[in-house]
Write a protein that holds these residues in place. Sequence first.
Motif, PDB file in Angstrom:
ATOM      1  N   THR A  62      13.953   5.865 -14.796  1.00 35.85           N
ATOM      2  CA  THR A  62      12.858   6.599 -13.344  1.00 35.85           C
ATOM      3  C   THR A  62      12.547   6.854 -12.705  1.00 35.85           C
ATOM      4  O   THR A  62      13.309   6.428 -11.647  1.00 35.85           O
ATOM      5  CB  THR A  62      11.249   5.916 -14.432  1.00 35.85           C
ATOM      6  OG1 THR A  62      10.392   6.528 -14.473  1.00 35.85           O
ATOM      7  CG2 THR A  62      11.830   4.182 -13.509  1.00 35.85           C
ATOM      8  N   CYS A  68      10.298   8.716 -17.436  1.00 35.07           N
ATOM      9  CA  CYS A  68      10.447   7.186 -17.918  1.00 35.07           C
ATOM     10  C   CYS A  68      11.653   7.805 -19.112  1.00 35.07           C
ATOM     11  O   CYS A  68      11.594   7.954 -19.497  1.00 35.07           O
ATOM     12  CB  CYS A  68       9.841   6.562 -17.126  1.00 35.07           C
ATOM     13  SG  CYS A  68      10.720   4.601 -18.568  1.00 35.07           S
ATOM     14  N   ASN A  90       5.355  -0.896 -23.759  1.00 39.19           N
ATOM     15  CA  ASN A  90       3.558  -1.000 -22.828  1.00 39.19           C
ATOM     16  C   ASN A  90       3.736  -1.661 -21.860  1.00 39.19           C
ATOM     17  O   ASN A  90       3.971  -1.294 -20.691  1.00 39.19           O
ATOM     18  CB  ASN A  90       2.771  -1.987 -23.741  1.00 39.19           C
ATOM     19  CG  ASN A  90       1.972  -2.010 -25.401  1.00 39.19           C
ATOM     20  OD1 ASN A  90       2.282  -0.470 -25.313  1.00 39.19           O
ATOM     21  ND2 ASN A  90       1.279  -2.133 -25.608  1.00 39.19           N
ATOM     22  N   THR A  92       6.834  -0.861 -19.617  1.00 34.47           N
ATOM     23  CA  THR A  92       7.487  -0.110 -19.618  1.00 34.47           C
ATOM     24  C   THR A  92       6.302   1.391 -19.074  1.00 34.47           C
ATOM     25  O   THR A  92       6.686   1.402 -17.736  1.00 34.47           O
ATOM     26  CB  THR A  92       8.138   0.165 -20.473  1.00 34.47           C
ATOM     27  OG1 THR A  92       9.254  -0.580 -20.650  1.00 34.47           O
ATOM     28  CG2 THR A  92       9.584   1.836 -19.522  1.00 34.47           C
ATOM     29  N   LYS A  93       5.655   1.320 -19.728  1.00 33.16           N
ATOM     30  CA  LYS A  93       4.956   2.216 -19.183  1.00 33.16           C
ATOM     31  C   LYS A  93       3.812   2.180 -18.945  1.00 33.16           C
ATOM     32  O   LYS A  93       3.529   2.656 -17.739  1.00 33.16           O
ATOM     33  CB  LYS A  93       3.467   2.441 -20.674  1.00 33.16           C
ATOM     34  CG  LYS A  93       2.787   3.530 -20.517  1.00 33.16           C
ATOM     35  CD  LYS A  93       3.239   4.849 -20.104  1.00 33.16           C
ATOM     36  CE  LYS A  93       1.268   5.943 -19.849  1.00 33.16           C
ATOM     37  NZ  LYS A  93       2.149   6.485 -19.285  1.00 33.16           N
ATOM     38  N   GLU A  94       3.274   0.435 -18.060  1.00 33.25           N
ATOM     39  CA  GLU A  94       2.968   0.022 -17.181  1.00 33.25           C
ATOM     40  C   GLU A  94       3.456   0.053 -16.420  1.00 33.25           C
ATOM     41  O   GLU A  94       2.691   0.283 -14.849  1.00 33.25           O
ATOM     42  CB  GLU A  94       1.990  -1.172 -17.612  1.00 33.25           C
ATOM     43  CG  GLU A  94       1.377  -1.987 -16.439  1.00 33.25           C
ATOM     44  CD  GLU A  94       1.028  -3.614 -16.606  1.00 33.25           C
ATOM     45  OE1 GLU A  94       1.874  -4.558 -16.898  1.00 33.25           O
ATOM     46  OE2 GLU A  94       0.187  -3.565 -18.150  1.00 33.25           O
ATOM     47  N   GLU A  98       0.766   5.669 -15.031  1.00 31.82           N
ATOM     48  CA  GLU A  98      -0.192   7.353 -16.076  1.00 31.82           C
ATOM     49  C   GLU A  98       0.296   8.471 -15.518  1.00 31.82           C
ATOM     50  O   GLU A  98       0.584   9.448 -15.989  1.00 31.82           O
ATOM     51  CB  GLU A  98      -2.346   6.995 -15.630  1.00 31.82           C
ATOM     52  CG  GLU A  98      -2.259   5.854 -15.582  1.00 31.82           C
ATOM     53  CD  GLU A  98      -3.606   5.896 -15.814  1.00 31.82           C
ATOM     54  OE1 GLU A  98      -4.458   7.035 -15.045  1.00 31.82           O
ATOM     55  OE2 GLU A  98      -4.514   4.405 -15.478  1.00 31.82           O
ATOM     56  N   VAL A 102       6.679   8.256 -20.590  1.00 34.75           N
ATOM     57  CA  VAL A 102       7.646   8.152 -21.155  1.00 34.75           C
ATOM     58  C   VAL A 102       8.133   8.485 -22.598  1.00 34.75           C
ATOM     59  O   VAL A 102       8.198   8.965 -23.390  1.00 34.75           O
ATOM     60  CB  VAL A 102       7.449   6.061 -21.586  1.00 34.75           C
ATOM     61  CG1 VAL A 102       8.521   5.546 -22.702  1.00 34.75           C
ATOM     62  CG2 VAL A 102       6.969   5.634 -20.360  1.00 34.75           C
TER      63      VAL A 102
END
Length: 134
Positions: A62, A68, A90, A92-94, A98, A102
Amino acid sequence: MEIQYSTDKRPTTDQIIELYDNAGLPRPTHDKERMQKMFDHSNLIITAWYKDLLVGVSRSITDWVWCCYLSDLAIRDEYKKEGIGRKLINMTKEKVGEQSMVLLLSVPTAMEYYPKVGFEKLENSFIMHRAEWK
């Protein structure tokens, strides 16, 4: 069963290879050096552990602000359907925040899984395949 998640605890190459083989993730697990390089050059790795057993991993590349690429998501076969994959996604996204999307390439056996955990299937991508590993 208490699963511990970590961005700091790095598995050994042997643990990674054993997990990928168990999970059925098609990677060049016969090539230990290549597998080590895959992890050495990734900048977001999240692991899931049951005691000292590696039960899941997400490996990403990323830039932290635009995209990412979630290159690997592997869950030990006997731990599937425990929510570990969803939790790793979740996290990974966190971690990327924002501003970052992903994205991933799915193995054929997981095509129905990813929409269930929030991914949208797209038709606007392209790929240049690597040489097959031997």
